[in-house]
Scaffold this motif. Structure first.
Motif, PDB file in Angstrom:
ATOM      1  N   ASN A 119       0.855  -1.181   0.000  1.00 22.61           N
ATOM      2  CA  ASN A 119       0.000   0.000   0.000  1.00 22.61           C
ATOM      3  C   ASN A 119       0.892   1.232   0.000  1.00 22.61           C
ATOM      4  O   ASN A 119       1.712   1.383   0.889  1.00 22.61           O
ATOM      5  CB  ASN A 119      -0.869  -0.035   1.257  1.00 22.61           C
ATOM      6  CG  ASN A 119      -1.976   0.975   1.231  1.00 22.61           C
ATOM      7  OD1 ASN A 119      -2.266   1.571   0.204  1.00 22.61           O
ATOM      8  ND2 ASN A 119      -2.601   1.159   2.366  1.00 22.61           N
ATOM      9  N   LEU A 124      -4.427   6.258   0.584  1.00 21.65           N
ATOM     10  CA  LEU A 124      -5.116   5.044   0.998  1.00 21.65           C
ATOM     11  C   LEU A 124      -5.655   4.408  -0.271  1.00 21.65           C
ATOM     12  O   LEU A 124      -6.559   4.922  -0.908  1.00 21.65           O
ATOM     13  CB  LEU A 124      -6.247   5.386   1.970  1.00 21.65           C
ATOM     14  CG  LEU A 124      -6.943   4.214   2.617  1.00 21.65           C
ATOM     15  CD1 LEU A 124      -5.933   3.386   3.420  1.00 21.65           C
ATOM     16  CD2 LEU A 124      -8.033   4.703   3.543  1.00 21.65           C
ATOM     17  N   TRP A 125      -5.059   3.297  -0.670  1.00 23.16           N
ATOM     18  CA  TRP A 125      -5.352   2.688  -1.955  1.00 23.16           C
ATOM     19  C   TRP A 125      -6.667   1.919  -1.882  1.00 23.16           C
ATOM     20  O   TRP A 125      -6.742   0.875  -1.263  1.00 23.16           O
ATOM     21  CB  TRP A 125      -4.190   1.782  -2.330  1.00 23.16           C
ATOM     22  CG  TRP A 125      -4.199   1.331  -3.733  1.00 23.16           C
ATOM     23  CD1 TRP A 125      -4.780   1.938  -4.800  1.00 23.16           C
ATOM     24  CD2 TRP A 125      -3.570   0.161  -4.251  1.00 23.16           C
ATOM     25  NE1 TRP A 125      -4.537   1.235  -5.934  1.00 23.16           N
ATOM     26  CE2 TRP A 125      -3.804   0.136  -5.629  1.00 23.16           C
ATOM     27  CE3 TRP A 125      -2.829  -0.853  -3.674  1.00 23.16           C
ATOM     28  CZ2 TRP A 125      -3.330  -0.874  -6.441  1.00 23.16           C
ATOM     29  CZ3 TRP A 125      -2.350  -1.850  -4.482  1.00 23.16           C
ATOM     30  CH2 TRP A 125      -2.604  -1.858  -5.848  1.00 23.16           C
ATOM     31  N   LYS A 126      -7.695   2.466  -2.512  1.00 29.15           N
ATOM     32  CA  LYS A 126      -8.997   1.795  -2.566  1.00 29.15           C
ATOM     33  C   LYS A 126      -9.281   1.399  -4.008  1.00 29.15           C
ATOM     34  O   LYS A 126      -9.944   2.097  -4.749  1.00 29.15           O
ATOM     35  CB  LYS A 126     -10.109   2.723  -2.041  1.00 29.15           C
ATOM     36  CG  LYS A 126     -10.007   3.009  -0.573  1.00 29.15           C
ATOM     37  CD  LYS A 126     -10.281   1.763   0.231  1.00 29.15           C
ATOM     38  CE  LYS A 126     -10.206   2.050   1.714  1.00 29.15           C
ATOM     39  NZ  LYS A 126     -10.086   0.870   2.509  1.00 29.15           N
ATOM     40  N   ASP A 127      -8.727   0.287  -4.412  1.00 27.52           N
ATOM     41  CA  ASP A 127      -8.841  -0.209  -5.772  1.00 27.52           C
ATOM     42  C   ASP A 127      -9.957  -1.248  -5.815  1.00 27.52           C
ATOM     43  O   ASP A 127      -9.917  -2.217  -5.062  1.00 27.52           O
ATOM     44  CB  ASP A 127      -7.490  -0.814  -6.163  1.00 27.52           C
ATOM     45  CG  ASP A 127      -7.446  -1.308  -7.585  1.00 27.52           C
ATOM     46  OD1 ASP A 127      -8.513  -1.480  -8.199  1.00 27.52           O
ATOM     47  OD2 ASP A 127      -6.338  -1.536  -8.079  1.00 27.52           O
ATOM     48  N   PRO A 128     -10.974  -1.080  -6.698  1.00 25.58           N
ATOM     49  CA  PRO A 128     -12.047  -2.082  -6.781  1.00 25.58           C
ATOM     50  C   PRO A 128     -11.521  -3.478  -7.128  1.00 25.58           C
ATOM     51  O   PRO A 128     -12.039  -4.471  -6.649  1.00 25.58           O
ATOM     52  CB  PRO A 128     -12.974  -1.562  -7.882  1.00 25.58           C
ATOM     53  CG  PRO A 128     -12.548  -0.182  -8.181  1.00 25.58           C
ATOM     54  CD  PRO A 128     -11.189   0.040  -7.606  1.00 25.58           C
ATOM     55  N   SER A 131     -10.120  -4.953  -4.010  1.00 30.05           N
ATOM     56  CA  SER A 131     -11.236  -5.359  -3.149  1.00 30.05           C
ATOM     57  C   SER A 131     -11.811  -6.699  -3.594  1.00 30.05           C
ATOM     58  O   SER A 131     -12.140  -7.548  -2.764  1.00 30.05           O
ATOM     59  CB  SER A 131     -12.340  -4.297  -3.166  1.00 30.05           C
ATOM     60  OG  SER A 131     -11.867  -3.107  -2.616  1.00 30.05           O
TER      61      SER A 131
END
Length: 155
Positions: A119, A124-128, A131
């Motif tokens: 990360n 803040l890595w919010k990758d679909p 996920s």
């Protein structure tokens, strides 16, 4: 779930994994190699979001590699790091930019047996796609499959 649905689900997880790797690579969030991964896990395990263990058919007989895998898996389980096994190191090399032969820019072969995705500290890595891969890992653990195996299809 029938076999066709299960295969479609695995293919979509493989595609999501490819997306994760393709987006993490330019951000410098990929660690390649068993020893490099062990060093990274030792220094900052909280920063690792995914561990990929890759093998080809001939690697099954490599006892030293299997011991490394066992230790890495135990460490990842202890530190709540999702783990995946993939069975196509050549395709993994292509995704990571090493070409079909799995060579680094200096001509050295890439050690693709262990790949970590970290990360980035800046965001803040919010990758679909990440996920989706993490959800697949969680669901696999619920079915007592602690290290799920996926096939990276050839392109």
């Amino acid at each position: 779930m029938n076999l066709e649905e299960e295969t479609r689900g695995m293919d979509s997880v493989a595609k999501a994994l490819e997306e994760v790797l393709a987006s993490a690579l330019p951000q410098g969030c990929i660690t390649v190699g068993v020893y490099e991964a062990a060093k990274s896990l030792n220094v900052d395990p909280d920063n690792v979001v995914l561990c990929i263990l890759a093998t080809d058919d001939e690697d099954v007989k490599d006892v030293a590699l299997q011991i490394h895998f066992t230790l890495i898996q135990a460490f990842c389980c202890e530190n709540d790091i999702n783990i995946l096994r993939v069975n196509n190191t050549r395709r993994l090399a292509e995704i990571l930019g090493g070409g079909a032969a799995g060579k680094q820019s200096g001509g050295e072969p890439m050690d693709l047996h262990c790949v970590l995705v970290t990360n980035p500290h800046s965001t803040l890595w919010k990758d679909p796609a990440l996920s989706k891969v993490n959800r697949f890992c969680r669901e696999s653990r619920c079915m007592d499959q602690w290290v799920p195996i996926i096939n990276l299809p050839e392109r």
